[in-house]
Scaffold this active site. Structure first.
Site, PDB file in Angstrom:
ATOM      1  N   HIS A 397      19.360 -24.448   2.107  1.00 10.32           N
ATOM      2  CA  HIS A 397      20.587 -23.590   2.845  1.00 10.32           C
ATOM      3  C   HIS A 397      21.019 -24.430   3.848  1.00 10.32           C
ATOM      4  CE1 HIS A 397      18.365 -22.825   6.272  1.00 10.32           C
ATOM      5  NE2 HIS A 397      17.180 -22.187   5.381  1.00 10.32           N
ATOM      6  N   CYS A 421      11.956 -24.220   4.744  1.00 11.23           N
ATOM      7  CA  CYS A 421      13.055 -24.355   3.521  1.00 11.23           C
ATOM      8  C   CYS A 421      13.631 -25.612   4.025  1.00 11.23           C
ATOM      9  CB  CYS A 421      14.265 -23.368   4.032  1.00 11.23           C
ATOM     10  SG  CYS A 421      13.927 -21.810   3.403  1.00 11.23           S
TER      11      CYS A 421
END
Length: 452
Positions: A397, A421
């Protein structure tokens, strides 16, 4: 009437009266007729049947009953008024004058006496027998008799003893409260379940036959005789598929710098690998266990075989150098620096083979909201593009809060690393999002990662 006729009639009358007298005398009990009842002797000489019945029924019977309790022995007195029948009297008239037992007391009469005696001081309740599953079968536990006397059953034992012994001296063992579910009944159930478990259950894949372990069958067979399919499905996934398919097999992967590395966890989340379908196979196995028929189940492999570098379409995450590469049909379409999980605090990005689960982004009515957990609100962030590639929350992301100069620098991971992430520069993330496709393989490896 002449004298001759009068003499004849008088003789007949005398004969009739004499016959009636002797007939009456024959209905009386003979001299010396004595009946022993409840250790008492009753003389019946010269008595009629009705008189004899009255005399005998007037004799109250008394039973001295010794009840052997676990803790002590108590004597209970049971009194009953006898009631002789015509059949009893006929036997007596025929000379059967030995000691007889008549007038059996009722169950409730004896129960009343037993309750007054307060046989047992213990009052613990009985324990029902229960099934216990071991690793390979069912066994029976419990089924213990309680400490409280079962007065109804004890009274029945006393009545049986009276009928058998025909004496007023009775000795019985007290009966105790028994469990509603006995060992005998439960053992029958255990035998039924163990018979199901003992069946030879097999699966044939690619002309090879594999036996379902007894431990798996024992886990699958429930106490009610129904089948829990989860243990069967787990065995198919984590044992049978590993033996017959290509899950958890090592694969060779060539990195962007032409170096060949070995990847080990080609699991279900990789989207790559052949396997035996767990759900349908487990259903077949469950049916076989239940019916005892067709205990050999046929199964076919499904899924995708591994082709070198996934036929050229994948995302490569080099955690060591904090850099990503996206290929489509062997062509590099996007290359970008990133910041992975902070390894120093246990948030390192996982390594292995995975795939893009879905694509999501912010809209006017929806925000992709990433949350690192209630204890780590520093990772509570809203992003515009979201590409999850692992079910527990790992994904790629945009990260507008990160400094541009920190992307791609392994040396700053311990200071600015993510919650796991792949943080990406927002200016690059738009193209990454557009080029990525659902199902695209994701390969993660390197020194700043951790195995799942």
């Amino acid at each position: 009437m002449n004298k001759k006729n009068v003499a004849v009639i008088s003789g007949l009358v005398a004969l009739g009266l004499g016959g009636g007298w002797f007939g009456y005398q024959s209905t009386l009990y003979k001299s010396g007729t004595v009946v022993a009842i409840n250790q008492q002797k009753v003389k019946l000489t010269g008595l009629s049947k009705q008189q004899a019945k009255k005399a005998l029924n007037a004799t109250q019977q008394t039973y001295k009953v010794k009840v052997n309790d676990r803790q002590t022995t108590k004597t209970v007195t049971v009194r009953v008024q006898p009631k002789l029948t015509d059949s009893d009297l006929k036997k007596i008239k025929n000379g059967q004058t030995s000691a007889i037992t008549v007038g059996i007391p009722t169950t409730q009469t004896i129960v009343n006496q037993l309750q007054k005696a307060k046989l047992a001081s213990k009052t613990n309740q009985p324990k029902n027998a229960r099934l216990v599953r071991t690793s390979t079968n069912y066994t029976v536990k419990g089924g213990q008799t309680g400490g409280s006397v079962n007065y109804q059953q004890t009274a029945q034992r006393i009545i049986t003893a009276i009928k058998q012994n025909k004496t007023n001296q009775i000795s019985v063992k007290a009966a105790y409260q028994t469990p509603k579910i006995t060992k005998t009944a439960m053992q029958a159930k255990a035998n039924q379940l163990n018979k199901m478990i003992a069946q030879n259950l097999t699966v044939t894949v690619n002309n090879k036959t594999y036996t379902v372990p007894t431990t798996v069958k024992a886990q699958a067979v429930k106490q009610n005789g129904k089948i829990n399919k989860n243990p069967l499905a787990n065995w198919v996934t984590y044992s049978l598929s590993v033996k017959t398919g290509s899950y958890n097999h090592k694969i060779k992967f060539k990195t962007h710098n032409k170096k060949t590395i070995t990847l080990t966890n080609t699991t279900a989340e990789s989207g790559i690998g052949q396997y035996v379908p767990a759900k349908t196979t487990a259903q077949k196995l469950a049916t076989a266990l239940t019916t005892g028929q067709q205990l050999n189940v046929a199964a076919k492999l499904t899924g995708k075989k591994y082709e070198q570098n996934f036929n050229g379409t994948y995302i490569e995450l080099d955690l060591t150098h904090q850099h990503a590469y996206m290929y489509k049909k062997g062509k590099l379409v996007v290359s970008w620096p990133f910041i992975s999980g902070k390894k120093s605090v246990g948030h390192a990005t996982i390594t292995g083979v995975y795939h893009i689960l879905y694509k999501d982004r912010t809209t006017a009515t929806h925000k992709v909201h990433l949350r690192g957990g209630t204890a780590d609100t520093a990772y509570d962030s809203v992003v515009n593009y979201w590409l999850p590639w692992q079910s527990s929350g790992y994904g790629i992301h945009d990260a507008s809060w990160q400094k541009i100069s920190n992307f791609g620098k392994a040396s700053v991971n311990s200071q600015v690393g993510s919650h796991g992430c792949i943080n990406t520069n927002p200016t690059i993330m738009k193209k990454v999002y557009e080029e990525a496709t659902v199902g695209m393989q994701v390969v993660s490896y390197g020194t700043l990662g951790q195995s799942l």
